[in-house]
Design a protein around this motif. Structure first.
Motif, mmCIF file in Angstrom:
data_model
loop_
_atom_site.group_PDB
_atom_site.id
_atom_site.type_symbol
_atom_site.label_atom_id
_atom_site.label_comp_id
_atom_site.label_asym_id
_atom_site.label_seq_id
_atom_site.Cartn_x
_atom_site.Cartn_y
_atom_site.Cartn_z
ATOM 1 N N HIS A 1 -53.044 -50.600 -19.868
ATOM 2 C CA HIS A 1 -52.762 -49.172 -20.026
ATOM 3 C C HIS A 1 -51.469 -48.851 -19.286
ATOM 4 C CE1 HIS A 1 -53.219 -44.954 -20.561
ATOM 5 N NE2 HIS A 1 -54.459 -45.048 -21.016
ATOM 6 N N PRO A 2 -50.393 -48.551 -20.015
ATOM 7 C CA PRO A 2 -49.091 -48.387 -19.356
ATOM 8 C C PRO A 2 -48.978 -47.173 -18.460
ATOM 9 C CG PRO A 2 -48.933 -47.828 -21.686
ATOM 10 C CD PRO A 2 -50.296 -48.421 -21.484
ATOM 11 N N TRP A 3 -49.972 -46.264 -18.493
ATOM 12 C CA TRP A 3 -49.891 -45.133 -17.562
ATOM 13 C C TRP A 3 -50.016 -45.617 -16.121
ATOM 14 C CZ3 TRP A 3 -54.436 -41.110 -17.285
ATOM 15 C CH2 TRP A 3 -55.599 -41.722 -16.818
ATOM 16 N N GLY A 4 -50.421 -46.872 -15.930
ATOM 17 C CA GLY A 4 -50.488 -47.447 -14.598
ATOM 18 C C GLY A 4 -49.208 -48.111 -14.145
ATOM 19 N N ALA A 5 -48.119 -47.930 -14.899
ATOM 20 C CA ALA A 5 -46.875 -48.644 -14.608
ATOM 21 C C ALA A 5 -45.918 -47.869 -13.723
ATOM 22 C CB ALA A 5 -46.173 -49.022 -15.918
ATOM 23 N N GLY A 6 -46.314 -46.706 -13.228
ATOM 24 C CA GLY A 6 -45.418 -45.945 -12.364
ATOM 25 C C GLY A 6 -45.030 -46.692 -11.103
ATOM 26 N N ILE A 7 -45.794 -47.712 -10.737
ATOM 27 C CA ILE A 7 -45.489 -48.504 -9.544
ATOM 28 C C ILE A 7 -44.112 -49.147 -9.637
ATOM 29 C CG2 ILE A 7 -46.619 -50.564 -10.500
ATOM 30 C CD1 ILE A 7 -46.536 -49.408 -6.799
ATOM 31 N N ILE A 8 -43.620 -49.409 -10.851
ATOM 32 C CA ILE A 8 -42.274 -49.977 -11.010
ATOM 33 C C ILE A 8 -41.231 -49.028 -10.433
ATOM 34 C CG2 ILE A 8 -40.509 -50.672 -12.685
ATOM 35 C CD1 ILE A 8 -42.735 -51.436 -14.579
ATOM 36 N N LYS A 9 -41.300 -47.783 -10.870
ATOM 37 C CA LYS A 9 -40.326 -46.801 -10.384
ATOM 38 C C LYS A 9 -40.487 -46.602 -8.880
ATOM 39 C CE LYS A 9 -38.439 -42.233 -11.548
ATOM 40 N NZ LYS A 9 -38.745 -41.291 -10.472
ATOM 41 N N TRP A 10 -41.732 -46.608 -8.405
ATOM 42 C CA TRP A 10 -41.947 -46.406 -6.971
ATOM 43 C C TRP A 10 -41.349 -47.553 -6.160
ATOM 44 C CZ3 TRP A 10 -44.105 -48.592 -2.684
ATOM 45 C CH2 TRP A 10 -44.265 -47.751 -1.580
ATOM 46 N N LEU A 11 -41.577 -48.782 -6.565
ATOM 47 C CA LEU A 11 -41.014 -49.929 -5.836
ATOM 48 C C LEU A 11 -39.491 -49.923 -5.891
ATOM 49 C CD1 LEU A 11 -43.489 -52.750 -6.926
ATOM 50 C CD2 LEU A 11 -43.180 -51.887 -4.590
#
Length: 819
Positions: free
Chosen positions: A496-506
């Motif tokens: 589920h790509p809604w969990g991909a915000g960690i990319i922007k955060w890192l």
């Protein structure tokens, strides 16, 4: 022939890596495996680079072979290892099953070739090591090729697949097995690496999750089960943010913003996430013309939020977390925490939009939305204890407004975000905003711990893409890649790509690259290492070329590449140490004008401003010692105390000394209740079928089977085998105590028909809805099983289906603690 073969190899697909039947899209083409290999990435095409990428590029397909094969029983098959090759030679001799592991979640459909196969073969797919729910069917036969076709678009989320053979009249053969994978052309233009390999893997796992879910002309997801193959404006916010950082596919993000500009999917908060996505796009691309075009739509969304602000907007959804109303159940039971969080999200959207309008010269809009934000902040914070009812999600959204007093926020952090369990949301979507708040407060160790708890836990489970929901306590009772609980979100998606915000955060916080003017005309590099990271490197795409950064904190050396038409500012990381001298581009910097003190909390650091295009190298001589690590553990307030598989239905004299509930003991919707004096009530809940109460299953109306609960303490042998149950994925039972006290609660479960039913049990504080204990597993309970807890307050149990026809509970028993 040589030229033709070379063309196939450049496309990453040799002649034998094709299907003999027609496919809906062209094979991988228009590029080559010319990028740098990334061992940490699960993406089979991570090093593939298309020569030119456009938003209107059609989907392509490529072949993926199994990486592992398990035959059951082994004697039914011969030469199964050949399934991993492009040309297999498997003999099917008897009834049995082949389980195929493709090594990563894929948007794919499964095929196999057989020149002499039977007329019909059953196949299954799954994201986990057991077939998914409703993911089994007879294969469609196309000549000598069998293909599992579960929907008109063919693809689904595939990690594992199964081929089942009934007993053949004579042996037959499989000559090839493949996953036909679809892919939207995008190139990895961003990157991330650090001294913690798990964080690096998290970045690439999340990036691949976005790429795997890309549809032809919009950001979507692999999900089929709830009609989720559409672009959800809220889901798309962290998804698009991740795509900007990982792929720089600006035209595709713009296209999706246009597609979703007129919708909110019936979820008020999703309109505001659209605003945040528009601003992300603006600052990453500098596309002022598009933002100007979107201003009327944006103002309409913002004004609607202002009009609803003082009402209870009755949010239909704010997240799957229990504290936010538990997702789909929110339509039936309004949640105050969701309303509070929504108001803070509105303030953030007004504030951020106002700032962006200032860069475009719209002073009227700058003034309007800044004043509205300030007025609502003043209204909400009029009393000193305004935040006393706020939970972690609303507090995180409050911090993210950028308008709250940070001294106050630091105090509230101690209450709501310091605890490592409490600051974990149930969904990585909501966790993204909590991480943003931790970054604002400079809680780097805590934020990285949470990143590893959430996304690192998915990796340790065996995941290759971010999940829709996740709890770290799943891992201890699940073997690698076993089916996970299905919950208030329905069937849990493991891609589920809604969990991909960690990319922007890192990339924005640990790598530290953030635009400070639209299109990265100016940008900051403000890296964060916490107490445990030693080196961080990576790149962020911009319209002018990549910003590349690397820094080794132990060695005090780093490099920053500033692209053309950009000016950078580098904040020299210290992590608690002082700086004695700095060399830039081989020259000792002695003029203090090159440096300036940072804001409070960063006062020991210095910054190098106005870095022009080119590569700049730094060498730093430090004094003193790094900050000490902030260590914490996932410490739950209580645990499952015991499991009893011996007592079965003979509970008298062992359980229920102070009271009990025999679910369905008097028939459908009629429990036998003998509640203790300290229990006010027990509420069973699910959205249907009767007044929100789950159903009643009666397996046997009068039985002497010892697995059925006895009617009374005397354990008489005429009993009713019954349960409160649900054919859907979840249900709850809330036990309301009249006042706090310690009590032992035993829950009784029975898999009456011995169907291998499995479920999970979650335990929450009934008032705050905080998770109190690790998730527990109910399995192997054909003879009945009690799970025993000790609590000291009103509690809510949630029962989540893993596999089986029902999620059910047969009894609740109350006893004094310590007996």
């Amino acid at each position: 022939m040589i030229t033709l073969l070379a063309g196939w190899l450049i496309a990453g697909c040799a002649a034998q890596d094709r299907s003999p039947i027609d496919q809906p899209y062209a094979y991988l083409c228009g590029g080559a495996f010319s990028g740098t290999p990334v061992p940490e990435s699960p993406d089979p095409l991570v090093s593939y680079r298309w020569n030119r990428v456009k938003a209107d590029d059609p989907l392509q397909v490529f072949v993926r072979r199994p990486v592992a094969v398990v035959a059951t029983p082994p004697k039914a098959f011969r030469n199964t290892d050949s399934a991993r090759k492009s040309s297999a030679d498997i003999t099917v001799k008897d009834a049995g099953t082949l389980r195929l592991d493709f090594g990563a979640e894929l948007p794919a459909w499964i095929e196999f070739d057989s020149p002499d196969g039977p007329g019909s073969v059953e196949m299954s797919i799954g994201e986990s090591s057991e077939p998914g729910v409703d993911k089994t069917a007879m294969a469609t036969k196309h000549g000598g090729t069998y293909r599992l076709e579960l929907n008109p678009e063919l693809y689904d989320g595939v990690r594992f697949a199964w081929i089942r053979s009934s007993k053949p009249q004579q042996p037959w053969h499989i000559t090839a097995i493949r996953a036909m994978c679809q892919v939207k052309p995008v190139n990895y233009l961003g990157s991330f690496h650090c001294s913690d390999p798990e964080l690096t893997k998290i970045w690439y796992m999340a990036a691949y999750g976005v790429k795997a879910a890309l549809c032809k002309d919009y950001f979507g997801s692999i999900l089929m089960d709830r009609g989720d193959r559409m672009s959800w404006t809220g889901d798309a916010h962290p998804t698009q943010a991740a795509a900007l950082v990982a792929f720089g596919n600006y035209d595709f993000v713009r296209q999706n913003l246009e597609r979703t500009s007129g919708q909110d999917n019936g979820i008020r908060s999703y309109s505001l996430y659209w605003i945040l996505s528009l601003l992300d796009y603006y600052y990453y691309t500098g596309d002022a013309d598009f933002v100007e075009k979107c201003i009327p739509t944006a103002c309409k969304k913002l004004d609607s939020a202002f009009a609803e602000f003082d009402k209870k907007p009755g949010l239909g959804f704010y997240g799957w977390d229990e504290r936010l109303g538990a997702g789909f159940e929110l339509w039936f039971r309004p949640c105050d925490e969701a309303q509070r969080a929504y108001r803070m999200l509105a303030i953030r959207a007004w504030s951020d939009f106002a700032t962006a309008m200032g860069t475009l010269g719209h002073k009227d809009l700058l003034y309007k939305y800044r004043v509205e934000a300030a007025a609502k902040v003043a209204q909400l914070t009029a009393t000193a204890d305004w935040h006393k009812e706020y939970g972690p999600h609303a507090i995180a959204d409050a911090i993210n407004t950028g308008r709250m007093n940070l001294d106050t926020m630091e105090k509230v952090y101690e209450r709501e975000l310091k605890d490592r369990v409490d600051r974990l949301s149930f969904s990585p979507f909501n966790e993204f905003f909590i991480l943003q708040a931790l970054a604002t407060l400079g809680k780097w160790d805590e934020a990285l711990d949470t990143t590893k708890d959430m996304w690192g836990g998915m990796l340790r489970y065996g995941g290759t893409t971010p999940f829709e929901v996740y709890r770290p306590s799943w891992n201890p009772f699940l073997a690698k890649n076993e089916p996970v609980p299905n919950t208030q979100c329905g069937l849990t998606s493991l891609c589920h790509p809604w969990g991909a915000g960690i990319i922007k955060w890192l990339s924005e916080n640990i790598l530290g690259v953030t635009p400070t003017a639209p299109g990265f005309r100016t940008f900051d590099v403000r890296m964060a290492f916490g107490s445990k990271l030693n080196d961080v490197s990576g790149s962020v795409p911009t319209p002018h070329g990549p910003i590349r950064v690397s820094y080794n904190l132990a060695a005090g050396s780093g490099e920053l590449e500033v692209p053309p038409q950009s000016v950078g500012k580098f904040f020299i990381p210290t992590e608690g140490r002082g700086i004695r001298r700095v060399w830039m581009d081989g020259k000792l910097v002695v003029d203090p004008v090159h440096f300036s003190k940072l804001s409070p909390g960063w006062a020991e650091a210095v910054t190098v401003p106005s870095l022009l295009p080119g590569i700049h190298r730094f060498k730093v001589e430090y004094v003193g010692h790094r900050n000490k690590s902030v260590d914490s553990k996932l410490a739950y307030q209580t645990h499952l105390m015991a499991v009893d598989s011996k007592t079965r239905g003979n509970w008298g004299g062992i359980y229920g000394r102070e009271g009990y509930v025999l679910c369905g003991g008097n028939g459908v919707f009629q429990d036998v209740e003998r509640l203790p004096s300290y229990v006010d009530s027990i509420d069973f809940f699910r959205a249907f079928p009767k007044n929100g109460r789950p159903d009643t299953t009666i397996w046997a109306d009068a039985t002497s089977d010892a697995r059925a609960l006895a009617f009374t303490h005397e354990n008489q042998m005429i009993r009713r085998a019954a349960s409160v149950s649900n054919t859907d994925q979840t249900m709850t039972a809330t036990i309301h105590l009249k006042s706090p006290r310690k009590v032992r609660i035993a829950l009784y479960f029975v898999d009456w028909n011995r169907e291998g039913t499995r479920s999970a049990v979650e335990l929450f504080d009934a008032k705050s809805l905080r998770l109190l204990a690790p998730v527990s597993l109910v399995c192997d309970h054909g003879n009945g099983r009690y799970l025993i807890y000790e609590v000291d307050r009103s509690v809510k149990f949630r029962f989540d289906k893993i596999r089986g026809k029902l999620v059910s509970l047969s009894g609740i028993f109350f006893d004094p603690v310590g007996r």
